[in-house]
Structure formats: structure tokens, C-alpha cells
Design an enzyme around this catalytic site. Structure first.
Site, PDB file in Angstrom:
ATOM      1  N   ASP A   1       3.122   9.326  -1.061  1.00  0.00           N
ATOM      2  CA  ASP A   1       1.957   8.562  -0.612  1.00  0.00           C
ATOM      3  C   ASP A   1       1.724   7.443  -1.612  1.00  0.00           C
ATOM      4  OD1 ASP A   1      -0.220   7.966   0.986  1.00  0.00           O
ATOM      5  OD2 ASP A   1      -0.945  10.028   1.025  1.00  0.00           O
TER       6      ASP A   1
ATOM      7  N   HIS B   1       0.813  -1.225   0.000  1.00  0.00           N
ATOM      8  CA  HIS B   1       0.000   0.000   0.000  1.00  0.00           C
ATOM      9  C   HIS B   1       0.842   1.269   0.000  1.00  0.00           C
ATOM     10  CE1 HIS B   1      -4.032  -1.853   0.572  1.00  0.00           C
ATOM     11  NE2 HIS B   1      -3.251  -2.873   0.911  1.00  0.00           N
TER      12      HIS B   1
HETATM   13  C1  GDG Z   1      -2.288   3.706   3.185  1.00  0.00           C
HETATM   14  C2  GDG Z   1      -1.286   4.372   2.245  1.00  0.00           C
HETATM   15  C3  GDG Z   1      -2.991   4.274   0.419  1.00  0.00           C
HETATM   16  C4  GDG Z   1      -8.565   9.956   7.692  1.00  0.00           C
HETATM   17  N1  GDG Z   1      -8.873  10.696   8.772  1.00  0.00           N
HETATM   18  C5  GDG Z   1     -10.039  10.202   9.241  1.00  0.00           C
HETATM   19  C6  GDG Z   1     -10.437   9.145   8.427  1.00  0.00           C
HETATM   20  N2  GDG Z   1      -9.509   9.009   7.475  1.00  0.00           N
HETATM   21  C7  GDG Z   1      -9.598   8.036   6.391  1.00  0.00           C
HETATM   22  C8  GDG Z   1      -9.631   8.723   5.054  1.00  0.00           C
HETATM   23  C9  GDG Z   1      -9.160   7.617   4.147  1.00  0.00           C
HETATM   24  C10 GDG Z   1      -8.177   6.881   5.048  1.00  0.00           C
HETATM   25  O1  GDG Z   1      -8.481   7.200   6.391  1.00  0.00           O
HETATM   26  C11 GDG Z   1      -6.748   7.332   4.778  1.00  0.00           C
HETATM   27  O2  GDG Z   1      -6.345   6.754   3.579  1.00  0.00           O
HETATM   28  P1  GDG Z   1      -5.102   7.293   2.771  1.00  0.00           P
HETATM   29  O3  GDG Z   1      -5.062   6.556   1.488  1.00  0.00           O
HETATM   30  O4  GDG Z   1      -5.278   8.754   2.565  1.00  0.00           O
HETATM   31  O5  GDG Z   1      -3.797   7.086   3.665  1.00  0.00           O
HETATM   32  P2  GDG Z   1      -3.135   5.933   4.650  1.00  0.00           P
HETATM   33  O6  GDG Z   1      -3.898   5.745   5.884  1.00  0.00           O
HETATM   34  O7  GDG Z   1      -1.726   6.362   4.835  1.00  0.00           O
HETATM   35  O8  GDG Z   1      -3.223   4.584   3.787  1.00  0.00           O
HETATM   36  C12 GDG Z   1      -2.021   5.184   1.187  1.00  0.00           C
HETATM   37  C13 GDG Z   1      -3.856   3.476   1.366  1.00  0.00           C
HETATM   38  O9  GDG Z   1      -3.085   2.796   2.366  1.00  0.00           O
HETATM   39  C14 GDG Z   1      -4.684   2.435   0.605  1.00  0.00           C
HETATM   40  O10 GDG Z   1      -3.868   1.602  -0.143  1.00  0.00           O
HETATM   41  O11 GDG Z   1      -3.811   5.083  -0.396  1.00  0.00           O
HETATM   42  O12 GDG Z   1      -1.106   5.766   0.273  1.00  0.00           O
HETATM   43  O13 GDG Z   1      -0.368   5.205   2.967  1.00  0.00           O
HETATM   44  O14 GDG Z   1     -10.205   6.743   3.822  1.00  0.00           O
HETATM   45  O15 GDG Z   1     -10.931   9.206   4.781  1.00  0.00           O
HETATM   46  N3  GDG Z   1     -11.551   8.417   8.625  1.00  0.00           N
HETATM   47  C15 GDG Z   1     -12.346   8.778   9.681  1.00  0.00           C
HETATM   48  N4  GDG Z   1     -12.006   9.804  10.524  1.00  0.00           N
HETATM   49  C16 GDG Z   1     -10.882  10.542  10.332  1.00  0.00           C
HETATM   50  O16 GDG Z   1     -10.630  11.478  11.098  1.00  0.00           O
HETATM   51  N5  GDG Z   1     -13.467   8.090   9.900  1.00  0.00           N
END
Ligand code: GDG
Length: 468
Positions: free
Chosen positions: A363, A155
Site C-alpha cells: 500500500d 499515491h
Molecule cells: C490510495 C493509495 C494512499 C474506505 N472505505 C470507505 C471509505 N474509505 C476511505 C478510508 C480512507 C480512504 O477511503 C482509503 O484510503 P487508503 O489510503 O486506505 O487507500 P486507497 O484508496 O487505495 O488510496 C493509498 C492513498 O491513495 C493516499 O495517498 O494512502 O496507499 O492506494 O480515507 O476511510 N470512506 C467511506 N466509506 C467507506 O466505506 N466514506
């Protein structure tokens, strides 16, 4: 149909659902089939460690988890996974902290996972392992005699050999990756970096489809970008935008409206540079003072790690500085919260926002960029500002693409986004929305599982590099 067994470090247990931040859980929760088994760490530390497997069932899915001892948790999770592999895979060699004993703990926990999973496995299960915590899983399962198809999805980004080889024992990890049948990445550049590592370190040259043989075993590296269930998220956003949280937020805004950032509190997300950009924005474009508010939701994560504690202190300082400098008695430029909010509340907030600033330094993909697009009102959509170093930038080219290290460029993009005519906003949004709607979480899973389910009938012949 073969049963799907998913393995990941943390398992999003049904008993713990709620305001949890994390991309992996979001990507898989939208697409797991009933009948599947999800295996991993319970999130608990206990003196017994991995001795007992806890089973829960919900919506047709079985969740099996084990505990870790305090020592295993430290070496496997805190120190090696998050203190060495995470910075390495995000191009941050300066933060890499390697200790041989932590690497030993990492291998040992992967061995414990394999041993605990073994009695639950059936001969025709398809096994899908996720993320950097679990790289040695296939090798450990193979050592126990497991012959099932096993796939791995990373990821995070993958790094070129010049960076990867800085990690002590990197050759062993690369070898472990080559024990999988299928290895998946979000983007072409991550796959290319992995194949370059294989070519440079093992002298094996993959074919153009990412196939190669290593030690008699056929490996296929694929590109499979993770997505979201855009239609469901859009529904959530429409409903939540009429809800009480969104109303309270809307009532608190000036007429210039809202800019938003949502990230785990992590140094890879570029928050320091972003907060500096917000200061530059109000300095360079004073017409937005008193008009626009920036809301940053940065759910705390990995708080036991020194680098995350330092990041938090630095962010507190910049927020204080920016707000001290630009606030008026009835207006705060930068609103900053470090606790998670509920997912539907988040969807409603995205729909209210005129711009989203998604500026990670690196990312793997970034799902927030996709969620923001899915949440918009087609008649009056907001504008996405996106880092060129997010995997999402490979697909989402109609966003305003910025260099996340350049605070002035981010500030300028914010100004351009706020001034953008409706027609251009709609055109950009329609193109982005088409991509977000078609590259879904379900498609991500089915592409991967198709590759995993159908062994290549003609594995590439090994092409050894001539040694002069
Ligand atoms: C890893 C990789 C890759 C965030 N704050 C809150 C919240 N979130 C949710 C977001 C989104 C998720 O968490 C974060 O996803 P990301 O993709 O932006 O980043 P990582 O957590 O680092 O994920 C990344 C991912 O895996 C999938 O392969 O895209 O690059 O690093 O869904 O909305 N959700 C809630 N409250 C929050 O305050 N409920």
C-alpha cells in the site's frame, strides 16, 4: 500567490460527495486552497468524449472535467492504468496485463487532458498532477508549450528496476516522470526505487537530496508522506460514536467487542490473507469465540476488472466458510459488507473498535491506519495491527507490525492486542497519535507546494555513469 491547479484522474465533484471510498480525494479535500482549479475526468462516458469541458464551482474551488469515450475509458482506465500499472506498482507481476493498444489509449487520453486543460491555464499557475493514471501529463503539457512548474505525486508504491523494467515501454514512462520539476513519494524506499530506476536505465546518478538533470531539465525527487486532518476526524468520531449507527452496532456486540477492517475491495489490501487470519484466530484462540466480532467494510471498486471479480468470489467463499464453521445461532464471527458507509459513520465505528486490522500486501501509505488512530478515545484506545508493507509502517512503528502473508502472525497479533494492558495501549497510542497529528494532509500539501514553488537555484550537475 500563484494559483494551484490540481490534475487527477477522478475529480471529487461537489455534486457527488457522500459515501465515497478513496484515499486521494480524502488527502486533497482536507487541504485545497480557495481559488484553486481541479481538473480531471468527470467519471462519465459519452460519445463526444473530451470535446466539452464541464465547469462547476463550490467553496471557491473550480472543478473542470471532461468525459471519455467508451473506448478511451477501456484502454486508458480499465486496461492500462488498472490492469497494468496498478499491479506493477504493487509488485504483482502475475496480474500485469499489457497490450500495446491500451498503452496507446493511455497516452492519447493524457494528450486529450493536456489539450483540454491548456485554455484554462495561466502563466504563473503551479500545476500538481496526481497518481499513476497521469504520468505522461507533464510531457504532454510541455509539448504544447507549457513552461509552468509542474509536480507529480505518486499515491502508490514505486518498484525497484527489476520489477519496473518488466513493463513494456517502461523507459518511456520513466522519461515522462523526468519531465516533472518535482516528483513526490510517500516513503524513502519508494523514492530510492525510483532513483535506482533512473540510475540503472538512464545512467544518471542523483545527488543525496534526490536531484538530477535529465536531458537538460532539473528534476527533484522528494519524500512527502500523505496525512489526514486528525483533529477534525477525531471530532467526527466523538460525535458519530454517540449517533444511531454506532448505537446499533454497539448493541449488537458481545462483551469481547469489535475488531474492524476498512478497505476498498482491492487485491492489494490483503483481504484473502486477512480473512484466513480471522479463521486462524478463532481456531487458535477459541476463548474469543462468541465474544469478538470482526467487521470488514470493503467498498466495491473497479468491478469491471476480472481480477476484482475473482477476488470478490474468493472472499464470498471464505466468509461463508468461516461463518459456517464458527457461527453460533446468536453470534457471527465475520461481518462483511461490500458497500461504502458514510465517512462519519466510519469514524464512529473506528472509535468503538478494540482493534483495527490493516494488512495490505502493499500500500502506498494507507490512510485507514491513520484514521483509526485519530478516532480513538485517549482514555481507552484501541490497538492498530499494521502490515509492514504499508507505507504507513515507515512512520507508525508503535503499531503491532505484522507480515500480511502470515495468517498465524496476524491471528496472534489480534490475540495480543485484545489482551494488551491499558497502560501499554495508551503508550502506543500516544506515540502514534503524536505522529498522526503532526503529519497532516495540510502539511503534505505545503511541503509539496514549497518544493514546487521554489525552483532549485543550483540544480545538480549531471553525473554520467562511466561506460566501460
Ligand atoms: C490510495 C493509495 C494512499 C474506505 N472505505 C470507505 C471509505 N474509505 C476511505 C478510508 C480512507 C480512504 O477511503 C482509503 O484510503 P487508503 O489510503 O486506505 O487507500 P486507497 O484508496 O487505495 O488510496 C493509498 C492513498 O491513495 C493516499 O495517498 O494512502 O496507499 O492506494 O480515507 O476511510 N470512506 C467511506 N466509506 C467507506 O466505506 N466514506
Amino acid at each position: 500567490m500563484a494559483r494551484l491547479v490540481v490534475i487527477s484522474n477522478r475529480v471529487p465533484l461537489p455534486s457527488e460527495r457522500g459515501a465515497k471510498a478513496g484515499g486521494l480525494a480524502v488527502a486533497l479535500a482536507d487541504a485545497l486552497r480557495p481559488g484553486s482549479l481541479w481538473f480531471g475526468w468527470s467519471g462519465r462516458r459519452s460519445t463526444r468524449g473530451s470535446g466539452t469541458t464541464h465547469i462547476q464551482r463550490s467553496d471557491g474551488i473550480t472543478y473542470a472535467t471532461i468525459d471519455l469515450t467508451e473506448a478511451d475509458y477501456r484502454s486508458f482506465y480499465v486496461n492500462f492504468s488498472n490492469g497494468a500499472l496498478w499491479p506493477l506498482l504493487h509488485f504483482r507481476l502475475g496480474l500485469l496485463d499489457f497490450k500495446t493498444e491500451d498503452y496507446g489509449g493511455y497516452r492519447s487520453v493524457n494528450r486529450q487532458f493536456a489539450a483540454a486543460l491548456l485554455p484554462l491555464l495561466r502563466p504563473d499557475d503551479m500545476i500538481w498532477v496526481h497518481d499513476y493514471h497521469m504520468i505522461p501529463m507533464a510531457a504532454e503539457l510541455r509539448a504544447l508549450g507549457v513552461t509552468n512548474r509542474i509536480g507529480f505525486f505518486l499515491h502508490t508504491p514505486f518498484v525497484p528496476p527489476s520489477i519496473f523494467n518488466a513493463l513494456p515501454r517502461s523507459g518511456e514512462l520513466l522519461n515522462s516522470l523526468c519531465a516533472y520539476d518535482v516528483v513526490g513519494f510517500h516513503t524513502h524506499s519508494y523514492r530510492a526505487a525510483f532513483l535506482d530506476c533512473v540510475a540503472e536505465n538512464f545512467g544518471v546518478h542523483p545527488d543525496p537530496d534526490g536531484r538530477f538533470n535529465w536531458r537538460g531539465h532539473a528534476v527533484r525527487a522528494i519524500v512527502d508522506p500523505v496525512g489526514i486532518d486528525a483533529d477534525a476526524f477525531s471530532e467526527q468520531a466523538i460525535t458519530a460514536a454517540r449517533g444511531s449507527d454506532a448505537r446499533l452496532l454497539r448493541d449488537s456486540l458481545s462483551k469481547g467487542g469489535l475488531a474492524i477492517g476498512v478497505d476498498r475491495l482491492d487485491y492489494s489490501k490483503g483481504l484473502i490473507n486477512r480473512f484466513e487470519a480471522i479463521g486462524r484466530f478463532f481456531a487458535n484462540y477459541p476463548q474469543h469465540r462468541r465474544q469478538v466480532s470482526f467487521l470488514q467494510i470493503a467498498a466495491r471498486s473497479r468491478e469491471e476488472q476480472g481480477s476484482y471479480q475473482r477476488l470478490r468470489r474468493e472472499l464470498d467463499r471464505i466468509v461463508g466458510d468461516t461463518n459456517g464453521r464458527y457461527s453460533e445461532f446468536d453470534w457471527t464471527p465475520l461481518r462483511y459488507m461490500t458497500r461504502a458507509v458514510k465517512r462519519d459513520t466510519l469514524a464512529g465505528f473506528f472509535r468503538l473498535s478494540r482493534i483495527a486490522v490493516v494488512t495490505p500486501l502493499r500500500d502506498g501509505m494507507n490512510l485507514v491506519a491513520k484514521e483509526f488512530v485519530a478516532a480513538q478515545d485517549p482514555e481507552d484506545p484501541g490497538v492498530l495491527i499494521l502490515s509492514r508493507f504499508a507505507g504507513a509502517a515507515e512512520e507508525m512503528t508503535e503499531a503491532l507490525i505484522v507480515n500480511p502473508y502470515d495468517s498465524d502472525e496476524i491471528a496472534e497479533a489480534m490475540h495480543i492486542a485484545l489482551a494488551m494492558e491499558l497502560e501499554e495501549r495508551r503508550e502506543r497510542w500516544q506515540a502514534l497519535h503524536e505522529k498522526v497529528r503532526t503529519s497532516t494532509a495540510r502539511q503534505f500539501c505545503s511541503v509539496f507546494l514549497n518544493h514546487l514553488g521554489v525552483p532549485d537555484t543550483q540544480p545538480a550537475k549531471p553525473r554520467l555513469r562511466a561506460i566501460s
